[in-house]
Scaffold this motif. Sequence first.
Motif, PDB file in Angstrom:
ATOM      1  N   LYS A  25       0.809  -1.220   0.000  1.00 45.26           N
ATOM      2  CA  LYS A  25       0.000   0.000   0.000  1.00 45.26           C
ATOM      3  C   LYS A  25       0.838   1.265   0.000  1.00 45.26           C
ATOM      4  CE  LYS A  25      -4.417  -0.983   2.143  1.00 45.26           C
ATOM      5  NZ  LYS A  25      -5.259  -0.734   1.024  1.00 45.26           N
ATOM      6  N   THR A  53      -5.018   2.840   8.942  1.00 44.99           N
ATOM      7  CA  THR A  53      -5.164   1.578   9.677  1.00 44.99           C
ATOM      8  C   THR A  53      -4.913   0.412   8.732  1.00 44.99           C
ATOM      9  OG1 THR A  53      -7.521   1.863   9.273  1.00 44.99           O
ATOM     10  CG2 THR A  53      -6.761   2.277  11.500  1.00 44.99           C
ATOM     11  N   TYR A  54      -4.433  -0.690   9.304  1.00 48.98           N
ATOM     12  CA  TYR A  54      -4.184  -1.877   8.484  1.00 48.98           C
ATOM     13  C   TYR A  54      -4.205  -3.106   9.384  1.00 48.98           C
ATOM     14  CZ  TYR A  54      -2.386  -4.525   4.507  1.00 48.98           C
ATOM     15  OH  TYR A  54      -2.263  -5.406   3.455  1.00 48.98           O
ATOM     16  N   GLU A 112     -11.729   4.556   5.463  1.00 46.15           N
ATOM     17  CA  GLU A 112     -10.904   4.111   6.588  1.00 46.15           C
ATOM     18  C   GLU A 112     -11.042   2.605   6.809  1.00 46.15           C
ATOM     19  OE1 GLU A 112     -11.221   6.544  10.164  1.00 46.15           O
ATOM     20  OE2 GLU A 112     -10.445   4.845  11.301  1.00 46.15           O
ATOM     21  N   MET A 161     -12.044   0.429   4.484  1.00 42.81           N
ATOM     22  CA  MET A 161     -11.547  -0.267   3.293  1.00 42.81           C
ATOM     23  C   MET A 161     -10.031  -0.426   3.294  1.00 42.81           C
ATOM     24  SD  MET A 161     -14.074   1.199   0.418  1.00 42.81           S
ATOM     25  CE  MET A 161     -13.390   0.393  -0.953  1.00 42.81           C
ATOM     26  N   GLU A 162      -9.342   0.598   3.790  1.00 41.66           N
ATOM     27  CA  GLU A 162      -7.875   0.531   3.736  1.00 41.66           C
ATOM     28  C   GLU A 162      -7.297  -0.503   4.709  1.00 41.66           C
ATOM     29  OE1 GLU A 162      -5.760   4.145   4.563  1.00 41.66           O
ATOM     30  OE2 GLU A 162      -6.189   4.066   6.693  1.00 41.66           O
ATOM     31  N   GLN A 163      -8.129  -0.935   5.677  1.00 46.94           N
ATOM     32  CA  GLN A 163      -7.645  -1.931   6.646  1.00 46.94           C
ATOM     33  C   GLN A 163      -7.544  -3.328   6.047  1.00 46.94           C
ATOM     34  OE1 GLN A 163     -10.528  -1.883   9.775  1.00 46.94           O
ATOM     35  NE2 GLN A 163     -10.223   0.280  10.217  1.00 46.94           N
ATOM     36  N   ILE A 164      -8.321  -3.547   5.007  1.00 44.37           N
ATOM     37  CA  ILE A 164      -8.433  -4.911   4.474  1.00 44.37           C
ATOM     38  C   ILE A 164      -7.135  -5.308   3.778  1.00 44.37           C
ATOM     39  CG2 ILE A 164      -9.704  -6.367   2.827  1.00 44.37           C
ATOM     40  CD1 ILE A 164     -12.152  -4.513   3.579  1.00 44.37           C
ATOM     41  N   PRO A 165      -6.503  -6.381   4.265  1.00 43.03           N
ATOM     42  CA  PRO A 165      -5.198  -6.737   3.700  1.00 43.03           C
ATOM     43  C   PRO A 165      -5.286  -7.253   2.268  1.00 43.03           C
ATOM     44  CG  PRO A 165      -5.785  -8.198   5.521  1.00 43.03           C
ATOM     45  CD  PRO A 165      -6.925  -7.289   5.323  1.00 43.03           C
ATOM     46  N   SER A 166      -4.172  -7.224   1.595  1.00 41.17           N
ATOM     47  CA  SER A 166      -4.118  -7.679   0.210  1.00 41.17           C
ATOM     48  C   SER A 166      -4.325  -9.193   0.147  1.00 41.17           C
ATOM     49  CB  SER A 166      -2.749  -7.320  -0.358  1.00 41.17           C
ATOM     50  OG  SER A 166      -2.511  -8.067  -1.520  1.00 41.17           O
ATOM     51  N   THR A 187      -0.438  -4.492  -7.973  1.00 37.36           N
ATOM     52  CA  THR A 187      -1.072  -3.999  -6.734  1.00 37.36           C
ATOM     53  C   THR A 187      -1.381  -2.510  -6.845  1.00 37.36           C
ATOM     54  OG1 THR A 187       0.144  -5.645  -5.464  1.00 37.36           O
ATOM     55  CG2 THR A 187      -0.762  -3.812  -4.220  1.00 37.36           C
ATOM     56  N   ASN A 236      -4.914  -0.646  -6.469  1.00 38.43           N
ATOM     57  CA  ASN A 236      -5.091   0.430  -5.473  1.00 38.43           C
ATOM     58  C   ASN A 236      -5.621   1.700  -6.143  1.00 38.43           C
ATOM     59  OD1 ASN A 236      -4.100  -1.284  -3.529  1.00 38.43           O
ATOM     60  ND2 ASN A 236      -2.082  -0.340  -3.377  1.00 38.43           N
ATOM     61  N   GLN A 245      -9.094   3.737  -5.432  1.00 40.42           N
ATOM     62  CA  GLN A 245      -9.093   5.167  -5.106  1.00 40.42           C
ATOM     63  C   GLN A 245      -9.985   5.947  -6.073  1.00 40.42           C
ATOM     64  OE1 GLN A 245      -5.183   6.959  -4.913  1.00 40.42           O
ATOM     65  NE2 GLN A 245      -6.088   8.988  -4.738  1.00 40.42           N
ATOM     66  N   ILE A 300     -11.597 -11.146  11.574  1.00 39.08           N
ATOM     67  CA  ILE A 300     -11.329  -9.691  11.672  1.00 39.08           C
ATOM     68  C   ILE A 300     -11.713  -8.999  10.364  1.00 39.08           C
ATOM     69  CG2 ILE A 300      -9.507  -7.951  11.991  1.00 39.08           C
ATOM     70  CD1 ILE A 300      -7.927 -10.170  13.540  1.00 39.08           C
ATOM     71  N   ILE A 301     -11.353  -9.626   9.265  1.00 38.61           N
ATOM     72  CA  ILE A 301     -11.643  -9.026   7.953  1.00 38.61           C
ATOM     73  C   ILE A 301     -13.141  -9.104   7.659  1.00 38.61           C
ATOM     74  CG2 ILE A 301     -10.894  -8.921   5.521  1.00 38.61           C
ATOM     75  CD1 ILE A 301      -8.575  -8.983   7.612  1.00 38.61           C
ATOM     76  N   ASN A 303     -15.057  -6.345   9.139  1.00 40.06           N
ATOM     77  CA  ASN A 303     -14.920  -5.087   8.387  1.00 40.06           C
ATOM     78  C   ASN A 303     -15.760  -5.095   7.112  1.00 40.06           C
ATOM     79  OD1 ASN A 303     -13.219  -3.589  10.012  1.00 40.06           O
ATOM     80  ND2 ASN A 303     -11.393  -4.602   9.243  1.00 40.06           N
TER      81      ASN A 303
END
Lengths: 143, 300
Positions: free
Chosen positions: A45, A62-63, B48, B50-55, B156, B160, B164, B212-213, B216
Motif C-alpha cells: 500500500k 489503519t491496516y 478508513e 476499506m484501507e484496513q483490508i489486507p491484500s 497492486t 489500489n 481510489q 477480523i476481515i 470489516n
Amino acid sequence: MKKFIFILGIAMAGIVNFSLAQDCEIDQYTKECQANLQDNYIYLKTFKIDELNPSKKKVQHTYVFSKGKQYSLNICSETSANQEGVVVNLYNSRRKLLGSNYSKGKYQDKIVYTCGATGLYYIVYTYNGDSKKLCGSSVLGMK
Amino acid sequence: MRKLLLGLALLVGFSCTSKKKSSEKEFMASLDTLQVLSPSVSEEAIAEIMEQIPSPLEVSLLLKETGVKYNNELLNNPQKISKYNSSYKKALNLGIYGTDLGYSNIYEENQDAIEYLGSIKKLADEMSIGQFFDFETIKGLATNSKNLDELLTVTTENFNNINQYLREQNRSSQSVLFLTGGWIEAVNILCQIEKQVDAKELYVEKIGEQKIILENISKLLNFYQNSDPNIVELKTAFASLEKAFENVKINYTYVEPVISEGDDGQVLIQDNSTTEVVISPKDIVNIRASVEEVRNQIIQ
C-alpha cells in the motif's frame, strides 16, 4: 490590444497548469519509497502524506497486520534531507504505542515491524515542520 | 473586452477540468439503470475501513512459502466473463479475478496470469476503469520471470488506483464489491487447501483470523444495504458466513515490544504480543461451506 490580451491569457493558462503540476510530485516519492523496499518485500500500500500541513498535523491510517509477517514502512518526503519532521507512530488495536521513527531528536525514514499478533494496527503520521504543505509519500511492504 | 476576459477564465478552467469530464461521461454511460443511493455514513469512514483490508496476495504468499503446489482448479474460469453483465457482478468478479491473477503471479504461472489479465482488462474497460489497468506493462512483466517483484508492485498499484478512483467518483459501493470479491476468493483458496493438506494448524489459524476481515467487510456491506438492492442480496449470503464465524475467538496477549536500530539506521520493532485463535473442526467445516456458497453465488 485584443491580440495582446489573448496571448497573455494563453500564457497565464500555461503557467497555471505548470505550477499545478509542479505543486507536489507525489508519485515520485511513492516510486522512490517502492524502490527502497528491500528484496523479498512485497509492496502492499501507499499512504500519501500530502495532506499534512501546519494546520492539519495528524493523519491516521489503519491496516490489519498478520502474525509472523514482517512489514516495512518507508517514508519519503521533501523534508527528509533537512530532518524537518514527519513522525510516524505505530499503535496496536488497543492504541498502545509500539514504536516510532522518531527518537532522541532523530527521524528515521524506515520502520521494520515484526508482527506477533494478527489484528488492527494504527499508523499515525504527525508533522512537526512548518512547510505550508508537506509533499511526500510512504509505502508499506511485507515479507 | 469583457468577452475576452470571460474566454480567458473559461480557458483556465477548461485546462484544469477537461481530463475529468471525459472519463466521467464514459463511466456514467456504463452504470446500470439501478440507482445506488448514498450510504448513511461518510465516504471518509468507508475509506478508513476499506484501507484496513489486507491484500489477498498475503494468502497466496503464505501458500507458496509453505510449499503448497499451484492448483488452478481452485480459481474461477477466466472465460466466464461474458456471464457478468451487471456492474454489480462485474465489480465482484473483478475482485475474484484480481485474487486469481495475484495467485498465478506469485506462483509465476505466466500462461494462467495472462488469461486472468485479459479478463480483468475486459471487465475494467466495461466498468470504465480500464485506464488504470496497464495491461501491456503487466503482460510484459508477467512473461518475464525475473520481474516478479516489479510485476506484483505494478499490479497492486493498479488495483489500489482503481479503488481510489472509484471512491473519488462516488462509486464506493463498487469498490466495496471489488474488495469483497477479492477477499472471498482468497478465503476460498485457503479453505480448499486446508481440506487437502495433512498439517492443517497454520491454515486453520489463518482461516480463524479472517473473522477480523469479515467484520470489516460486513460493516461496509451494512452501510450500503439500504441504498443498493444488490448488496442486500449479498448481505443475506454473508449472514450464513457470519454465523459460521460466530464461535471463533481471537485472544490477544500484550507483551512489551523490543525496539532496536538496524544496520541502516532503520527502526526495528519486534512485537512480542501474541494472538491465539480458538476454532473447532466443526467451525472450519461450516466456514468452508459458507464461503463456497457465497463464492458460487458471485461467480455463477
